[in-house]
Design a protein around this motif. Sequence first.
Motif, PDB file in Angstrom:
ATOM      1  N   ASP A   1       1.313  13.571  -0.227  1.00  0.00           N
ATOM      2  CA  ASP A   1       1.850  14.924   0.044  1.00  0.00           C
ATOM      3  C   ASP A   1       3.088  14.843   0.921  1.00  0.00           C
ATOM      4  O   ASP A   1       4.056  15.581   0.724  1.00  0.00           O
ATOM      5  N   TRP A   2       3.060  13.969   1.920  1.00  0.00           N
ATOM      6  CA  TRP A   2       4.187  13.906   2.870  1.00  0.00           C
ATOM      7  C   TRP A   2       5.375  13.173   2.269  1.00  0.00           C
ATOM      8  O   TRP A   2       6.518  13.464   2.591  1.00  0.00           O
ATOM      9  N   ILE A   3       5.084  12.207   1.396  1.00  0.00           N
ATOM     10  CA  ILE A   3       6.185  11.501   0.724  1.00  0.00           C
ATOM     11  C   ILE A   3       6.952  12.509  -0.129  1.00  0.00           C
ATOM     12  O   ILE A   3       8.180  12.591  -0.082  1.00  0.00           O
ATOM     13  N   VAL A   4       6.203  13.313  -0.875  1.00  0.00           N
ATOM     14  CA  VAL A   4       6.839  14.327  -1.727  1.00  0.00           C
ATOM     15  C   VAL A   4       7.605  15.325  -0.862  1.00  0.00           C
ATOM     16  O   VAL A   4       8.762  15.664  -1.137  1.00  0.00           O
ATOM     17  N   GLU A   5       6.974  15.780   0.224  1.00  0.00           N
ATOM     18  CA  GLU A   5       7.611  16.804   1.054  1.00  0.00           C
ATOM     19  C   GLU A   5       8.896  16.289   1.696  1.00  0.00           C
ATOM     20  O   GLU A   5       9.924  16.979   1.708  1.00  0.00           O
ATOM     21  N   ALA A   6       8.864  15.072   2.215  1.00  0.00           N
ATOM     22  CA  ALA A   6      10.046  14.529   2.888  1.00  0.00           C
ATOM     23  C   ALA A   6      11.183  14.304   1.897  1.00  0.00           C
ATOM     24  O   ALA A   6      12.340  14.657   2.163  1.00  0.00           O
TER      25      ALA A   6
ATOM     26  N   GLY B   1       0.819  -1.216   0.000  1.00  0.00           N
ATOM     27  CA  GLY B   1       0.000   0.000   0.000  1.00  0.00           C
ATOM     28  C   GLY B   1       0.848   1.260   0.000  1.00  0.00           C
ATOM     29  O   GLY B   1       0.485   2.268  -0.612  1.00  0.00           O
ATOM     30  N   CYS B   2       1.987   1.232   0.684  1.00  0.00           N
ATOM     31  CA  CYS B   2       2.866   2.410   0.716  1.00  0.00           C
ATOM     32  C   CYS B   2       3.400   2.716  -0.679  1.00  0.00           C
ATOM     33  O   CYS B   2       3.525   3.878  -1.060  1.00  0.00           O
ATOM     34  N   GLU B   3       3.732   1.654  -1.421  1.00  0.00           N
ATOM     35  CA  GLU B   3       4.250   1.857  -2.770  1.00  0.00           C
ATOM     36  C   GLU B   3       3.147   2.408  -3.675  1.00  0.00           C
ATOM     37  O   GLU B   3       3.398   3.251  -4.533  1.00  0.00           O
ATOM     38  N   ILE B   4       1.920   1.931  -3.463  1.00  0.00           N
ATOM     39  CA  ILE B   4       0.801   2.481  -4.243  1.00  0.00           C
ATOM     40  C   ILE B   4       0.601   3.952  -3.886  1.00  0.00           C
ATOM     41  O   ILE B   4       0.290   4.787  -4.729  1.00  0.00           O
ATOM     42  N   SER B   5       0.838   4.278  -2.617  1.00  0.00           N
ATOM     43  CA  SER B   5       0.707   5.675  -2.211  1.00  0.00           C
ATOM     44  C   SER B   5       1.776   6.537  -2.905  1.00  0.00           C
ATOM     45  O   SER B   5       1.521   7.700  -3.224  1.00  0.00           O
ATOM     46  N   ILE B   6       2.952   5.962  -3.153  1.00  0.00           N
ATOM     47  CA  ILE B   6       3.964   6.707  -3.929  1.00  0.00           C
ATOM     48  C   ILE B   6       3.404   6.989  -5.329  1.00  0.00           C
ATOM     49  O   ILE B   6       3.491   8.110  -5.834  1.00  0.00           O
ATOM     50  N   LEU B   7       2.781   5.987  -5.937  1.00  0.00           N
ATOM     51  CA  LEU B   7       2.201   6.206  -7.269  1.00  0.00           C
ATOM     52  C   LEU B   7       1.047   7.207  -7.213  1.00  0.00           C
ATOM     53  O   LEU B   7       0.778   7.915  -8.174  1.00  0.00           O
ATOM     54  N   ASN B   8       0.378   7.262  -6.052  1.00  0.00           N
ATOM     55  CA  ASN B   8      -0.729   8.212  -5.898  1.00  0.00           C
ATOM     56  C   ASN B   8      -0.258   9.665  -5.796  1.00  0.00           C
ATOM     57  O   ASN B   8      -1.069  10.563  -5.627  1.00  0.00           O
ATOM     58  N   ILE B   9       1.049   9.881  -5.903  1.00  0.00           N
ATOM     59  CA  ILE B   9       1.536  11.251  -6.073  1.00  0.00           C
ATOM     60  C   ILE B   9       0.889  11.832  -7.327  1.00  0.00           C
ATOM     61  O   ILE B   9       0.627  13.021  -7.417  1.00  0.00           O
TER      62      ILE B   9
ATOM     63  N   LYS C   1      18.920   2.507  13.008  1.00  0.00           N
ATOM     64  CA  LYS C   1      18.610   3.932  13.182  1.00  0.00           C
ATOM     65  C   LYS C   1      17.818   4.441  11.974  1.00  0.00           C
ATOM     66  O   LYS C   1      18.154   4.156  10.829  1.00  0.00           O
ATOM     67  N   VAL C   2      16.781   5.197  12.248  1.00  0.00           N
ATOM     68  CA  VAL C   2      15.959   5.788  11.187  1.00  0.00           C
ATOM     69  C   VAL C   2      16.149   7.299  11.219  1.00  0.00           C
ATOM     70  O   VAL C   2      16.165   7.914  12.282  1.00  0.00           O
ATOM     71  N   ASP C   3      16.306   7.917  10.042  1.00  0.00           N
ATOM     72  CA  ASP C   3      16.505   9.370   9.999  1.00  0.00           C
ATOM     73  C   ASP C   3      15.187  10.123   9.857  1.00  0.00           C
ATOM     74  O   ASP C   3      14.991  11.167  10.460  1.00  0.00           O
ATOM     75  N   ILE C   4      14.300   9.573   9.022  1.00  0.00           N
ATOM     76  CA  ILE C   4      13.028  10.260   8.799  1.00  0.00           C
ATOM     77  C   ILE C   4      11.901   9.231   8.848  1.00  0.00           C
ATOM     78  O   ILE C   4      11.978   8.186   8.198  1.00  0.00           O
ATOM     79  N   ALA C   5      10.866   9.536   9.612  1.00  0.00           N
ATOM     80  CA  ALA C   5       9.716   8.635   9.702  1.00  0.00           C
ATOM     81  C   ALA C   5       8.519   9.293   9.020  1.00  0.00           C
ATOM     82  O   ALA C   5       8.166  10.433   9.332  1.00  0.00           O
ATOM     83  N   ILE C   6       7.932   8.581   8.080  1.00  0.00           N
ATOM     84  CA  ILE C   6       6.691   9.062   7.448  1.00  0.00           C
ATOM     85  C   ILE C   6       5.605   8.049   7.793  1.00  0.00           C
ATOM     86  O   ILE C   6       5.467   7.028   7.133  1.00  0.00           O
ATOM     87  N   PRO C   7       4.831   8.311   8.856  1.00  0.00           N
ATOM     88  CA  PRO C   7       3.837   7.320   9.263  1.00  0.00           C
ATOM     89  C   PRO C   7       2.588   7.396   8.386  1.00  0.00           C
ATOM     90  O   PRO C   7       2.474   8.265   7.520  1.00  0.00           O
TER      91      PRO C   7
END
Lengths: 314, 448
Positions: free
Chosen positions: A164-169, A15-23, A151-157
């Motif tokens: 929108d947040w994938i693009v912004e991050a 679903g996360c990958e589909i959300s990338i396509l939903n950009i 260690k994680v640098d950026i979390a996009i929950p």
Amino acid sequence: MAVKVVEDWLNACSGCEISILNIGDPLLDILPALEFVHITALVDHKFFGQLGDGVTMDIPEAVVGIVSGGVRNEEQKHELEEIRKKVKFLISLGSCACHGGVPAQANMWKNDEIFEKVFRHCISSTPAPNPEDPSVPKWTPTCAAVDEVVKVDIAIPGCPPHPDWIVEAISALLAGKTAWSLPERSVCDTCPVIREQKSGGGPVKRWLENMEFNPEEGLEKMRCINEQGYLCMGPVTLAGCAGKTGVPRCIQARTPCRGCFGPIRKGARPMVEMMGALTSVGLDPKSLVDRRAMMNRYIGGHGFLTVLPPRPAR
Amino acid sequence: MGKVINIQPVTRIEGHAKVAITLDDAGNVADTKLHVQTLRGFEKFCEGRPVEEMPRTVCHICGICPWAHHLASSKAADACFGVTPPPAAVKLRRLMQSVAYVSDKILHFYFLAAPDFVIGPDADYSVRNVVGIIQAAPEIAKKVVHMRHLGAQMIEAFAGRSIHPTFSLPGGVSKPMTEAERQKMLPLAQELLEFSKFSIKFAKENVFPKYLEAIKSIGVIEVGYLGTVREDGALDLYDGKLRLMKPDGSYDDFAYDQYVDYIGEWVEPWSYQKFPYAKKWGKLNFSLDNPVGVYRVNTLARINVADKMATPLAQAELEEFRAAFGRPAHYTLLYHYARLIELVQCAETAVQLLQDPEITSRDIRVPITPRAARGIGCVEAPRGTLIHDYTCDEQGLITKINLIVGTTHNNAAMNMSVEQAAKQFIKAGKYDQGSLNKVEMAIRAYDP
């Protein structure tokens, strides 16, 4: 020069990958700035050489690593550790990666109990021993969030995270920033419904009927779902599910929030806080059916969901 | 015994898998296996959950086809509570399913499968992908990205979430459609239909003719088929009876809640994915030479078992397909062609539903009361017949659940297709990246 990116799904649903396509349309502008040196969903790069004759897992060097899904088996753990070694910035994408996600509800049982059910107690299956060939990776003791392992640098929950947040991050990283996070606000802070700080009182109602609303009117004319007497996790859930502009997605469907973006801040205790929120509108939080799983649906990593010790005999 | 070729991960599919090909001393294929490497345990951790929470929980099984799980679960939950949702609720469920499947089919055809056909199966892997497509055909790529996203936007505008929906519930759906919403959505559905027509025409003119040889050689096997049809035999994705067809085209029809009488599942030690098989045909054997009990699901299976399509344009496409390939058609790569025929039906169905006055009815949910019961729900997911089987106690809390998801039915058949393709393209120790990609193409056709 395009920025090299490694992306992979671990214990994920895609679903996360589909959300990338939903950009959507802007995706075509972003793609040329990124060079995906590994992305299982879209590109045929292989871990053991393109001819399949390698002996060690080869993850290419990259600036950005993006992983969705939590860690459920030894191979995912190994891959994650390899990715961490090869990238400068690691992004955990989605609630499984950030908090364990829905699959971390498995943490309420011992692994043996789960295998026992799946392979020996499903009505259509011939009972069989657990698959234990070396070709199938062994489960890790729990279903963990990514930052429990590396260690994680950026979390996009989010389940899924909003495009929108994938693009912004990613844009923040491309612009040379090293950190990004969502503002610490609750779903209620972005929810337009009417709130009067009180409900009809009594037990929390099961979701056996629809919310009360007039479909011709907007959400600003609908009464808060908690105040209608049902569980809505809005008060203790990080805002952002609808991106930069919309109203919370589940509320838009006239359905309650179940907490898919996870806690508002690190160190929060959503279950305790949610019980407080229900009490504050006059509902009896102890009456909520299946309380523990319901209030930790998306955040079963980090020890939020564990095997409970057997109840002492009465 | 010699070398093992390890294709890992299998790429441009939607799950976690690897292929191991073992060669003998002469460099010929001795053994192949498709290993599915992940297991999450939904069958266990759903125990104890309230039935009414299931449709919005189990959709997390798959982020590409969450609507299929959402609806199969809603139907199982309807059955647990012993209710029949009002007609408008069923129409809204069907509408969301149709639009979601349009997006899914566009995704699979253009993003996942097309690189093998447009860029070429032997092209270097660094260009044989969607970015390569964008460079090779920027105008089409633009349209594809836009159209796939349009479906998601239509769903979000009305039902809040396109991925992991909350809209469908036992007894119906969470909100009615207003006339304003209907009017907004109809022209968008018509746009999807136009694009669907373009897609199948494009593929018939520019893709399939060039790859007839590949279609006849990659992953070819002859096994049975399973899919859902209406009473009149038309292909239906939301409801109907199951039809289990033998390789020779003869078939049995049965109600989906009788599935345990017809379908068994086998476990192998080398895969977390089970191996469903047609119980009445004998003990499962998925050797290439003498398969027993093996059937396939997903697009090709559905258009094989259906007597006809449910909508006119899709029916015309099916007639053309059958004139060329017969019934049942067995070539594995024809899954792609069948996928586009279904794409047309989904888009036509969405338009038809949006023209139906009943779709804006306010009567969208019936009351439900917890009771002890067993409820079975079934829909056709993009990847095949999807069965959710729940048992709950008198409080309506789940005590037992069994799931057979689309791709799982294809497990034995995919293993056979992998073996067939590996034997076809790897001989006397000779193979290259192109040969290994053709083995993956045999998997990709199933859209696992």
